[in-house]
Design a protein around this motif. Structure first.
Motif, mmCIF file in Angstrom:
data_model
loop_
_atom_site.group_PDB
_atom_site.id
_atom_site.type_symbol
_atom_site.label_atom_id
_atom_site.label_comp_id
_atom_site.label_asym_id
_atom_site.label_seq_id
_atom_site.Cartn_x
_atom_site.Cartn_y
_atom_site.Cartn_z
ATOM 1 N N GLN A 136 -9.173 -6.561 -1.902
ATOM 2 C CA GLN A 136 -8.427 -6.234 -0.679
ATOM 3 C C GLN A 136 -6.944 -6.013 -0.979
ATOM 4 N N ILE A 137 -6.366 -6.888 -1.792
ATOM 5 C CA ILE A 137 -4.941 -6.737 -2.141
ATOM 6 C C ILE A 137 -4.716 -5.429 -2.891
ATOM 7 N N ALA A 138 -5.586 -5.142 -3.856
ATOM 8 C CA ALA A 138 -5.441 -3.905 -4.629
ATOM 9 C C ALA A 138 -5.592 -2.673 -3.743
ATOM 10 N N LEU A 139 -6.539 -2.712 -2.825
ATOM 11 C CA LEU A 139 -6.730 -1.572 -1.917
ATOM 12 C C LEU A 139 -5.528 -1.386 -0.996
ATOM 13 N N GLN A 140 -5.038 -2.484 -0.426
ATOM 14 C CA GLN A 140 -3.889 -2.377 0.473
ATOM 15 C C GLN A 140 -2.676 -1.850 -0.266
ATOM 16 N N THR A 141 -2.479 -2.314 -1.503
ATOM 17 C CA THR A 141 -1.364 -1.822 -2.331
ATOM 18 C C THR A 141 -1.509 -0.325 -2.575
ATOM 19 N N ALA A 142 -2.740 0.098 -2.874
ATOM 20 C CA ALA A 142 -2.989 1.526 -3.127
ATOM 21 C C ALA A 142 -2.771 2.357 -1.865
ATOM 22 N N MET A 143 -3.194 1.830 -0.715
ATOM 23 C CA MET A 143 -2.979 2.566 0.540
ATOM 24 C C MET A 143 -1.501 2.644 0.877
#
Length: 199
Positions: A136-143
């Motif tokens: 989730q953290i990695a996805l939010q950072t990517a978004m």
């Protein structure tokens, strides 16, 4: 709160039991290891085992928790170098997860025994507690960086974790795990590319 000598002894006993059980479960599997063997390997009494754990399954749950926590730490540390490239961090994390699951101890404890001993829901919950937050953290950072199309993070994280879990189970069941791992990593890369703005 200050820990007493009794607390420290109890923690030490628990650690000895988990370490001994992990080595035995990882080498031979849960069904082929008896509690008497675990206490002997840990150098403690049978009473000490049952003071720390309800039963062998409870001990196994502690072992599985330790293994999952270590996998998450390795992934977080390994993917940390890719902070400038959030999709690269997700890609690196997926490869690190598949590599960890290829280790005989991890494969035996987490992929083969844990679903049966813990039950499907508890096994899923365990994997989710450690891996889901990282994803989730990695996805939010990517978004936030604009390199993944904005969408609901939580369901997307579940989809990606599900894909990785299935890949790990697939790799564990094939006759050529190295090839299967590379194929799964390549497919996961394609999934990640499909959610980038350039897709």
């Amino acid at each position: 709160m200050t820990r007493t000598k009794h607390d420290l002894r109890s923690e030490g006993t628990r650690r000895q039991l988990v370490t001994a059980a992990r080595a035995l479960f990882g080498a031979r599997g849960y069904a082929n290891v008896g509690t008497e063997e675990v206490v002997r390997a840990a150098g403690v009494t049978r009473g000490a085992l049952y003071h720390q754990f309800r039963d062998k399954a409870d001990l196994f749950a502690a072992v599985a928790e330790q293994v999952e926590a270590e996998i998450a730490e390795r992934i977080a540390a390994g993917a940390a170098g890719a902070t400038a490239d959030p999709v690269g961090a997700l890609r690196a994390g997926a490869r690190l997860f598949l590599d960890a699951c290829a280790e005989p101890e991890v494969e035996r404890i987490i992929l083969l025994d844990a679903p049966a001993i813990l039950g499907w829901e508890a096994w899923r919950d365990l994997a989710g507690r450690y891996g889901l937050g990282l994803v989730q953290i990695a996805l939010q950072t990517a978004m936030d960086a604009g390199v993944i199309v904005p969408q609901p993070v939580v369901p997307l994280a579940h989809v990606l974790i599900g894909a990785l879990s299935e890949c790990a189970l697939y790799v564990a069941s094939t006759e050529d795990p190295a090839t299967a791992r590379e194929q799964c990593a390549a497919i996961f890369d394609q999934i990640l590319r499909s959610i980038t703005p350039d897709a």
